[in-house]
Design an enzyme around this catalytic site. Structure first.
Site, PDB file in Angstrom:
ATOM      1  N   GLU A   1      13.780  52.647  11.508  1.00 53.01           N
ATOM      2  CA  GLU A   1      15.085  52.558  10.854  1.00 53.01           C
ATOM      3  C   GLU A   1      16.158  52.988  11.850  1.00 53.01           C
ATOM      4  OE1 GLU A   1      17.861  51.634   8.805  1.00 53.01           O
ATOM      5  OE2 GLU A   1      16.053  51.397   7.586  1.00 53.01           O
TER       6      GLU A   1
ATOM      7  N   ASP B   1      18.176  42.410   6.742  1.00 58.27           N
ATOM      8  CA  ASP B   1      19.552  41.936   6.635  1.00 58.27           C
ATOM      9  C   ASP B   1      19.542  40.408   6.618  1.00 58.27           C
ATOM     10  OD1 ASP B   1      22.288  41.301   6.993  1.00 58.27           O
ATOM     11  OD2 ASP B   1      22.624  43.199   8.028  1.00 58.27           O
TER      12      ASP B   1
END
Length: 223
Positions: free
Chosen positions: A80, A130
């Site tokens: 992340e 995304d």
């Protein structure tokens, strides 16, 4: 050559709880993805040799924790870029006493390309990446031919790449790219039924609330 990033480097406030977890637990649980990209000794990182699952874009870590807790025989490396997410994941890992989760901060493609050995992953999870919905930004989507070739090379033969998205056009692009990739075979005829082992994520709930369909794709490395 400048590489196109596949994520938006979000900023966010790191709470006291998350900051404390990052400060205390990072030396034992954390991996920084940065030049000169030293090779990652996963046996040393986890203190054992076990099948390794790579989670790309773990967010706040809810899915990672749920899957790792239900799957103690495998190790989970969550990647992340969002510090609050990393801090939350570390705090929950400590609270739950999970020994099979580690976290990495930075670009997962750099980790794959420079720090992870070929044929070493049992699975790769790419859950709700995304979607870069604007057409001019589609080049930033993670599931592209070159990136999939890299992912395949890091999976062991028999390892599984599992993608999920709530954007229909991205799902179609994923399927097209994955179907065309050498050495990957779809485990289903088209999109997969929702696997029971994949927890419902925050992004999935948002997609459902917005009326979007959820798409899962599971592909196994065959060669």
């Amino acid at each position: 050559m400048t590489r196109i990033t596949t994520f938006y480097p979000r900023r966010g406030r790191v709470s006291g709880r998350h900051e404390d977890a990052l400060t205390r637990l990072w030396p034992a649980y954390g991996v920084t993805i940065a030049d000169p990209y030293p090779p990652l000794d996963t046996a040393a990182l986890f203190g054992r040799r076990a099948p390794l699952v790579l989670e790309i874009g773990s967010g706040m870590g809810d899915a990672t924790v749920a899957m790792a807790a239900a799957d103690p025989g495998r190790d989970y490396l969550a990647v992340e870029v969002f510090p609050p997410g990393l801090g939350n994941l570390l705090a929950v890992v400590e609270e739950r006493g999970l020994a099979n989760v580690r976290v990495a901060q930075g670009d997962a493609l750099h980790l794959l390309r420079h720090m992870l050995a070929p044929d070493g992953l049992d699975a790769v999870h790419v859950y709700f990446p995304d979607p870069w919905p604007k057409a001019r930004h589609h080049k930033r989507r993670l599931i592209q031919p070159d990136n999939v070739a890299l992912l395949r090379s890091r999976l062991a033969v028999g390892g599984v790449l599992h993608c999920a998205t709530d954007w229909a056009d991205y799902a179609e692009q994923m399927a097209e790219v994955l179907d065309a990739a050498d050495g990957l075979a779809n485990l289903h005829d088209g999109f997969a039924p929702r696997p029971a082992h994949r927890p419902v994520t925050k992004f999935e709930r948002r997609g459902i609330a917005a009326g979007r369909q959820i798409f899962d794709l599971l592909y196994r490395r065959t060669a």
